[in-house]
Design an enzyme around this catalytic site. Structure first.
Site, mmCIF file in Angstrom:
data_model
loop_
_atom_site.group_PDB
_atom_site.id
_atom_site.type_symbol
_atom_site.label_atom_id
_atom_site.label_comp_id
_atom_site.label_asym_id
_atom_site.label_seq_id
_atom_site.Cartn_x
_atom_site.Cartn_y
_atom_site.Cartn_z
ATOM 1 N N GLY A 182 9.237 8.320 5.691
ATOM 2 C CA GLY A 182 10.661 8.100 5.793
ATOM 3 C C GLY A 182 11.072 6.889 6.601
ATOM 4 O O GLY A 182 10.271 6.285 7.320
ATOM 5 N N SER A 239 8.929 -3.563 10.581
ATOM 6 C CA SER A 239 7.923 -3.789 9.546
ATOM 7 C C SER A 239 8.286 -5.083 8.827
ATOM 8 O O SER A 239 9.167 -5.092 7.977
ATOM 9 C CB SER A 239 7.913 -2.622 8.553
ATOM 10 O OG SER A 239 7.404 -1.476 9.181
ATOM 11 N N HIS A 271 5.888 -7.810 7.509
ATOM 12 C CA HIS A 271 4.945 -7.866 6.382
ATOM 13 C C HIS A 271 4.946 -9.156 5.548
ATOM 14 O O HIS A 271 4.038 -9.375 4.759
ATOM 15 C CB HIS A 271 5.117 -6.687 5.428
ATOM 16 C CG HIS A 271 5.064 -5.336 6.086
ATOM 17 N ND1 HIS A 271 4.468 -5.100 7.294
ATOM 18 C CD2 HIS A 271 5.551 -4.132 5.672
ATOM 19 C CE1 HIS A 271 4.583 -3.809 7.617
ATOM 20 N NE2 HIS A 271 5.234 -3.212 6.664
ATOM 21 N N CYS A 292 3.610 1.262 -0.475
ATOM 22 C CA CYS A 292 3.658 2.495 0.317
ATOM 23 C C CYS A 292 3.567 3.741 -0.547
ATOM 24 O O CYS A 292 4.261 3.874 -1.550
ATOM 25 C CB CYS A 292 4.945 2.514 1.139
ATOM 26 S SG CYS A 292 5.213 4.056 2.009
ATOM 27 N N CYS A 350 2.489 10.610 15.453
ATOM 28 C CA CYS A 350 3.215 9.873 14.423
ATOM 29 C C CYS A 350 4.070 10.872 13.643
ATOM 30 O O CYS A 350 3.526 11.763 12.991
ATOM 31 C CB CYS A 350 2.182 9.173 13.538
ATOM 32 S SG CYS A 350 2.899 8.273 12.174
ATOM 33 N N CYS A 386 11.248 8.727 0.873
ATOM 34 C CA CYS A 386 11.937 7.553 1.436
ATOM 35 C C CYS A 386 12.682 6.845 0.314
ATOM 36 O O CYS A 386 12.211 6.792 -0.817
ATOM 37 C CB CYS A 386 10.912 6.602 2.067
ATOM 38 S SG CYS A 386 11.676 5.186 2.895
ATOM 39 N N CYS A 443 9.117 0.596 -0.810
ATOM 40 C CA CYS A 443 8.191 -0.530 -0.618
ATOM 41 C C CYS A 443 7.021 -0.420 -1.611
ATOM 42 O O CYS A 443 6.520 0.675 -1.867
ATOM 43 C CB CYS A 443 7.679 -0.565 0.815
ATOM 44 S SG CYS A 443 9.004 -0.759 2.010
ATOM 45 N N GLU A 451 -20.527 13.407 35.912
ATOM 46 C CA GLU A 451 -21.752 14.205 35.731
ATOM 47 C C GLU A 451 -21.515 15.696 35.951
ATOM 48 O O GLU A 451 -22.171 16.527 35.335
ATOM 49 C CB GLU A 451 -22.878 13.768 36.681
ATOM 50 C CG GLU A 451 -23.290 12.322 36.614
ATOM 51 C CD GLU A 451 -22.470 11.452 37.550
ATOM 52 O OE1 GLU A 451 -22.536 11.680 38.764
ATOM 53 O OE2 GLU A 451 -21.768 10.556 37.060
ATOM 54 N N CYS A 476 0.473 6.722 5.908
ATOM 55 C CA CYS A 476 1.758 7.129 5.343
ATOM 56 C C CYS A 476 1.748 7.903 4.010
ATOM 57 O O CYS A 476 1.525 7.334 2.960
ATOM 58 C CB CYS A 476 2.481 5.791 5.113
ATOM 59 S SG CYS A 476 4.197 5.787 5.436
HETATM 60 N N1 SAH Z 1 9.850 3.424 7.167
HETATM 61 C C1 SAH Z 1 9.421 2.891 8.389
HETATM 62 C C2 SAH Z 1 8.448 3.802 9.141
HETATM 63 C C3 SAH Z 1 7.440 4.515 8.321
HETATM 64 S S1 SAH Z 1 6.211 3.532 7.538
HETATM 65 C C4 SAH Z 1 8.816 1.517 8.193
HETATM 66 O O1 SAH Z 1 8.603 1.126 7.064
HETATM 67 O O2 SAH Z 1 8.597 0.834 9.189
HETATM 68 C C5 SAH Z 1 5.167 3.128 8.938
HETATM 69 C C6 SAH Z 1 4.290 1.920 8.718
HETATM 70 O O3 SAH Z 1 3.260 2.217 7.746
HETATM 71 C C7 SAH Z 1 5.061 0.712 8.179
HETATM 72 O O4 SAH Z 1 4.788 -0.443 8.933
HETATM 73 C C8 SAH Z 1 4.520 0.607 6.782
HETATM 74 O O5 SAH Z 1 4.658 -0.687 6.300
HETATM 75 C C9 SAH Z 1 3.088 1.080 6.922
HETATM 76 N N2 SAH Z 1 2.436 1.380 5.641
HETATM 77 C C10 SAH Z 1 3.010 1.851 4.503
HETATM 78 N N3 SAH Z 1 2.080 1.956 3.500
HETATM 79 C C11 SAH Z 1 0.912 1.529 4.020
HETATM 80 C C12 SAH Z 1 -0.424 1.387 3.500
HETATM 81 N N4 SAH Z 1 -0.710 1.701 2.244
HETATM 82 N N5 SAH Z 1 -1.379 0.903 4.319
HETATM 83 C C13 SAH Z 1 -1.093 0.593 5.618
HETATM 84 N N6 SAH Z 1 0.132 0.712 6.166
HETATM 85 C C14 SAH Z 1 1.127 1.166 5.377
HETATM 86 FE FE1 SF4 Z 2 9.856 3.838 3.328
HETATM 87 FE FE2 SF4 Z 2 8.508 2.731 5.376
HETATM 88 FE FE3 SF4 Z 2 7.223 3.509 3.125
HETATM 89 FE FE4 SF4 Z 2 8.858 1.383 3.053
HETATM 90 S S1 SF4 Z 2 6.937 1.592 4.250
HETATM 91 S S2 SF4 Z 2 8.794 3.048 1.537
HETATM 92 S S3 SF4 Z 2 10.434 2.016 4.454
HETATM 93 S S4 SF4 Z 2 8.257 4.805 4.570
#
Ligand code: SAH
Ligand code: SF4
Length: 372
Positions: free
Chosen positions: A175, A230, A232, A132, A118, A125, A129, A105, A349
């Site tokens: 990255g 990661s 997934h 991503c 982050c 990268c 993926c 208070e 990301c």
């Molecule tokens: N390259 C590393 C770290 C960076 S990405 C990696 O892949 O782990 C960090 C996290 O963000 C990863 O788990 C990735 O899968 C996630 N990510 C990437 N695109 C995304 C999206 N569209 N929505 C939610 N998470 C996502």
């Molecule tokens: Fe690269 Fe991580 Fe994105 Fe995969 S999710 S493309 S490893 S940044």
């Protein structure tokens, strides 16, 4: 030295390295104090350092290598920074407010806010993926250690976060950190310096798509850093479609390296599991995940797919995410659902960078198509 390459940044050195470069060596501690306790990035303003030493520093080093070009604030206190490098590339970092400040208070702080930063480790990268956004712009280059460390200093300074305020670091921006292990491990050591920002390695988490031999190398460095994988997907077939790196290092190979990784006795390896509607979000997958992680000191972090332009995937239904999490928790696995901090500032990301590129008309047709 190339035209664009300039002198090294003072942010790129551990304290011992700087001591070996400067004479007398106690100057290194003073410089560290200016860099990390005062957030000073102008050598001429380090006024307890002799003119001769200032000149020496100026002729051999620079400090700043990145400039914030855009900062977006989210209603939940998170901030997203778009940084530009000296060679004209952009990348981003996010300051996430995990808990807000609590006052009593009389206006006294009873609980401070909690911050997670982050960081990006590369511009673009190579992993590619399918879900991503970062992947779509391809790979440009590694960030150097100074550029990684400076992200933290910039965000602390801009947001008035005290030097001694504890923050957590996650290498989950742009990255693949294990594709840039030399610079990332150097940055981890610099950030952990007690005379600097003092962010111990166990407060720093490397997230990787699963570069198995590099997980081993990271373990051998014995930095004390936390590991996040990661994952997934629970089958190699699906994982290879979502994450092409799985063709080089499959699930079993990645998990073998995780089992051998030195984990702090109080900690667990985090498995990130990106939930995509109708792709990997059913209970069958949760069962398989439980079996895969058997015997590993693991925790699971469920991430909701964050849709972006051109992606063919959809966000999962919240009830499916909860059912997935409940199943794992009932079976005794630690499981959390990642809160979408900063969702109103496109905080997943690579998305701020893409938005700005689009506004500048740079987005190409090729980068609009998802791969699966
Ligand atoms: N390259 C590393 C770290 C960076 S990405 C990696 O892949 O782990 C960090 C996290 O963000 C990863 O788990 C990735 O899968 C996630 N990510 C990437 N695109 C995304 C999206 N569209 N929505 C939610 N998470 C996502
Ligand atoms: Fe690269 Fe991580 Fe994105 Fe995969 S999710 S493309 S490893 S940044």
């Amino acid at each position: 030295m190339g035209i664009l390459e300039s002198k090294p940044s003072l942010y790129a050195y551990t304290l011992n390295e700087l001591k070996s470069l400067l004479s007398p060596s106690f100057r290194a501690k003073q410089v560290y104090h200016w860099l990390y306790h005062r957030y000073e990035n102008n050598i001429a303003l380090m006024d307890n350092i002799s003119k001769a030493m200032q000149e020496h520093l100026q002729s051999h080093f620079i400090i700043s290598q990145i400039t914030p070009v855009q900062i977006e604030k989210s209603s939940d206190g998170s901030k997203k920074y778009l940084f530009q490098t000296k060679d004209g590339h952009t990348f981003e970092s996010v300051l996430i407010q995990m808990k807000s400040k609590e006052l009593d208070e009389s206006g006294e702080i009873v609980k401070g806010e909690k911050w997670t930063m982050c960081l990006s480790s590369q511009i673009g990268c190579k992993v590619g993926c399918a879900f991503c956004f970062t992947a779509k712009g391809g790979f440009v280059r590694n960030l150097n250690a100074g550029e990684i460390v400076e992200q933290v200093v910039m965000m602390k300074r801009d947001s008035n976060i005290a030097p001694n305020k504890r923050v957590n670091i996650v290498y989950m921006g742009m990255g693949e950190p294990l594709h840039n292990l030399a610079n990332v491990s150097q940055a981890i050591k610099i950030l952990a310096e007690l005379d600097g920002l003092s962010i111990s390695a166990r407060r720093q988490t490397i997230s990787t798509s699963g570069i198995a031999p590099k997980i081993k190398e990271l373990g051998e460095l014995n930095l004390g850093v936390q590991l996040a994988i990661s994952l997934h997907a629970v089958s190699d077939e699906l994982r290879s479609k979502l994450m092409p790196i799985n063709k080089a290092y499959n699930i079993a190979e990645v998990l073998n390296e995780v089992r051998a990784f030195p984990v702090d006795s109080r900690k667990r390896v985090m498995f990130e599991y990106l939930m995509i509607k109708g792709v990997n979000d059913d209970i069958k997958a949760a069962k398989k995940l439980l079996a895969l992680l058997n015997g590993i000191k693991a925790k699971v972090n469920l991430i909701l797919f964050n849709p972006h332009e051109g992606s063919e995937f959809e966000r999962p239904l919240m009830e499916d995410v909860r059912a997935f999490a409940d199943f794992l928790v009932k079976k005794g696995l630690l499981c959390t659902i990642r809160e979408s901090k900063g969702i109103d500032i496109s905080a997943a990301c690579g998305q701020l960078r893409e938005k700005i590129k689009r506004e500048n008309g740079e987005i190409t047709q090729k980068s609009k198509k998802a791969k699966v």
